[in-house]
Write an enzyme that holds these catalytic residues in place. Structure first.
Site, short mmCIF file in Angstrom:
data_model
loop_
_atom_site.label_atom_id
_atom_site.label_comp_id
_atom_site.label_asym_id
_atom_site.label_seq_id
_atom_site.Cartn_x
_atom_site.Cartn_y
_atom_site.Cartn_z
N CYS A 18 85.60 54.69 52.46
CA CYS A 18 84.51 55.66 52.39
C CYS A 18 83.93 55.81 53.80
O CYS A 18 84.31 55.07 54.73
CB CYS A 18 83.43 55.14 51.44
SG CYS A 18 82.78 53.55 52.03
N HIS A 80 76.78 46.00 53.87
CA HIS A 80 76.04 45.83 52.61
C HIS A 80 74.54 45.71 52.80
O HIS A 80 73.79 45.75 51.83
CB HIS A 80 76.58 44.58 51.88
CG HIS A 80 78.07 44.53 51.88
ND1 HIS A 80 78.79 43.88 52.85
CD2 HIS A 80 78.98 45.11 51.06
CE1 HIS A 80 80.09 44.04 52.63
NE2 HIS A 80 80.23 44.79 51.55
N CYS A 102 75.36 50.51 55.58
CA CYS A 102 75.67 51.89 55.19
C CYS A 102 74.37 52.69 55.05
O CYS A 102 73.40 52.21 54.42
CB CYS A 102 76.41 51.90 53.85
SG CYS A 102 76.72 53.58 53.27
N HIS A 130 75.10 39.44 44.77
CA HIS A 130 75.88 40.33 45.64
C HIS A 130 75.08 40.59 46.92
O HIS A 130 73.86 40.72 46.89
CB HIS A 130 76.18 41.64 44.90
CG HIS A 130 77.12 42.53 45.68
ND1 HIS A 130 76.67 43.33 46.71
CD2 HIS A 130 78.46 42.73 45.60
CE1 HIS A 130 77.71 43.98 47.22
NE2 HIS A 130 78.81 43.63 46.56
N GLU A 132 74.64 43.16 48.79
CA GLU A 132 73.78 44.35 48.81
C GLU A 132 72.48 44.09 48.04
O GLU A 132 71.39 44.51 48.47
CB GLU A 132 74.52 45.56 48.20
CG GLU A 132 73.65 46.81 48.20
CD GLU A 132 74.28 47.99 47.47
OE1 GLU A 132 75.48 47.94 47.14
OE2 GLU A 132 73.56 48.97 47.25
N THR A 170 74.65 50.39 44.88
CA THR A 170 75.40 51.63 45.10
C THR A 170 76.80 51.64 44.49
O THR A 170 77.44 52.69 44.44
CB THR A 170 75.56 51.90 46.62
OG1 THR A 170 76.18 50.75 47.21
CG2 THR A 170 74.22 52.16 47.27
N CYS A 200 76.69 55.53 44.96
CA CYS A 200 77.04 56.43 46.06
C CYS A 200 78.18 57.38 45.67
O CYS A 200 78.90 57.14 44.69
CB CYS A 200 77.41 55.63 47.31
SG CYS A 200 79.02 54.87 47.20
N SER A 228 85.24 42.52 46.09
CA SER A 228 84.78 43.90 46.29
C SER A 228 84.25 44.47 44.97
O SER A 228 85.00 44.73 44.04
CB SER A 228 85.94 44.76 46.80
OG SER A 228 85.60 46.12 46.74
C1 2E7 Z 1 78.86 48.31 51.49
C2 2E7 Z 1 78.31 48.66 50.30
O1 2E7 Z 1 82.85 46.09 51.09
P1 2E7 Z 1 82.98 46.63 49.71
O2 2E7 Z 1 84.13 46.18 48.90
O3 2E7 Z 1 81.60 46.35 49.03
P2 2E7 Z 1 81.16 46.17 47.51
O4 2E7 Z 1 79.68 46.42 47.54
O5 2E7 Z 1 81.87 47.15 46.69
O6 2E7 Z 1 81.43 44.74 47.12
O7 2E7 Z 1 83.07 48.21 49.77
C3 2E7 Z 1 82.42 49.00 50.73
C4 2E7 Z 1 80.96 48.89 50.61
C5 2E7 Z 1 80.34 49.23 49.44
N1 2E7 Z 1 79.04 49.09 49.29
C6 2E7 Z 1 80.21 48.42 51.64
CL1 2E7 Z 1 76.64 48.48 50.05
FE1 F3S Z 2 80.82 53.13 51.06
FE2 F3S Z 2 78.26 53.20 51.58
FE3 F3S Z 2 79.17 53.76 49.21
S1 F3S Z 2 79.72 51.72 52.35
S2 F3S Z 2 81.01 52.57 48.95
S3 F3S Z 2 79.51 54.94 51.05
S4 F3S Z 2 77.31 52.66 49.72
#
Ligand code: 2E7
Ligand code: F3S
Length: 323
Positions: A18, A80, A102, A130, A132, A170, A200, A228
């Site tokens: 993303c 995060h 982000c 988590h 975040e 998100t 998101c 993830s």
């Molecule tokens: C930051 C945020 O790093 P990821 O696998 O994180 P998640 O939150 O899904 O464990 O993916 C990208 C990302 C997604 N959300 C990075 Cl807040």
């Molecule tokens: Fe990516 Fe930000 Fe969403 S890191 S998965 S666009 S909250």
């Protein structure tokens, strides 16, 4: 054997990186070029083992705590987000702070701060522990109540039912979150919140595409790491949407040949933190098993999102940025 290997690989779009992940990785790359190795990164920049290993090879050092960073060194905060005290402790150590949070997470932080400043009780929908959620709860720890399920909402006992707001992580399941918001609105009809939720665009789009895959696939493979959240949710969405089987794999090596038996159509996608080269490797691996296997692209949404770099890095001398 020919009957037991896949014939069609349905490749979802959007999938993979993303805009927030692209930006976070670029931030670490630029920091490495500008400051030179090592650059310290607080927490996995994104939750992907391959991304972390690649950056380690370039000189990034990943730590869980800013106290592990030698005084005066650069520190990058992961995508995060962080609670405010991390900033304070980093400043006290004289660390050069570079924030890869982000922008869509920062937006949720502002929502939390705004509701807290108005003296409202905040319900945060998210998963305990988590990264975040730790960062978002830290914005207003006194005001935030974490819920994961409608049952958690039922158990809430907030001081003033007319002064309640909700926010969310998100990367949640869109469908599950809708159910939790319904429970919040039923219990607290005056509750304020974002339009819809704080999930998101990337999470939403990857889940939408996964549902379309699920309709047509015998097996779904989601490329992404076990830690993830958004990738895990894609596997759940696939199963909840009727896929006979779905697995989260870090890379092609994780594919168990037994999964492929009797499978005609494989749906292939990847989480927001998974590099696309890993998806290409999976396709090569599957095609090596069955030379007749064809790739069919399935585009559900046209995704064009880009986030600007932090001003601090935009203003660096070009020579330093381009190495
Ligand atoms: C930051 C945020 O790093 P990821 O696998 O994180 P998640 O939150 O899904 O464990 O993916 C990208 C990302 C997604 N959300 C990075 Cl807040
Ligand atoms: Fe990516 Fe930000 Fe969403 S890191 S998965 S666009 S909250």
């Amino acid at each position: 054997m020919a009957d037991s290997v896949p014939r069609t690989i349905l490749l979802a779009a959007p999938r993979g990186f993303c805009a927030g992940v692209d930006r976070a990785i670029e931030i670490v790359d630029i920091a490495l070029q500008h400051y030179g190795a090592p650059v310290y990164v607080r927490h996995a920049i994104v939750h992907n083992t391959h991304v972390v290993a690649d950056l380690e090879a370039k000189g990034a050092i990943f730590v869980e705590d800013e106290d592990e960073v030698p005084e005066g060194m650069p520190i990058v905060f992961s995508a995060h987000g962080i609670p405010p005290e991390v900033r304070e402790r980093s400043a006290a150590r004289g660390l050069e702070q570079i924030d890869a949070t982000c922008p869509l997470v920062t937006k949720v932080h502002y929502e939390a701060l705004e509701y807290a400043a108005k003296g409202m009780s905040i319900i945060l929908i998210g998963h305990e522990g988590h990264q975040e959620v730790i960062g978002t709860m830290g914005q207003a720890p006194e005001s935030i109540n974490l819920v994961e399920t409608p049952e958690d909402v039922a158990a809430l006992d907030l001081p003033d039912p007319d002064r309640v707001a909700y926010i969310s992580q998100t990367t949640l399941s869109v469908d599950e979150t809708t159910g939790i918001i319904e429970a919040i609105k039923e219990k607290y009809p005056a509750a304020r919140g974002p339009k819809g939720d704080d999930i998101c665009y990337a999470t939403q789009n990857r889940q939408d595409a996964t549902k379309v895959l699920a309709d047509r696939s015998d097996l779904i493979l989601v490329v992404g790491s076990q830690n993830s959240s958004n990738s895990q949710r894609m596997v759940e969405v696939a199963l909840n949407h009727g896929a006979p089987a779905a697995h989260l794999i870090d890379d092609a090596a994780d594919i168990d040949p037994a999964w492929l038996e009797g499978v005609d159509t494989i749906g292939l996608t990847s989480g927001a933190s998974a590099p696309d080269v890993l998806v290409s490797d999976v396709i090569d691996h599957l095609q090596a098993l069955d030379r007749g296997a064809e790739v069919e692209r399935l585009t559900v949404v046209d995704e064009q999102m880009h986030f600007a770099l932090p001003a601090k890095l935009r203003n660096l001398p070009i020579a330093a940025v381009t190495g």
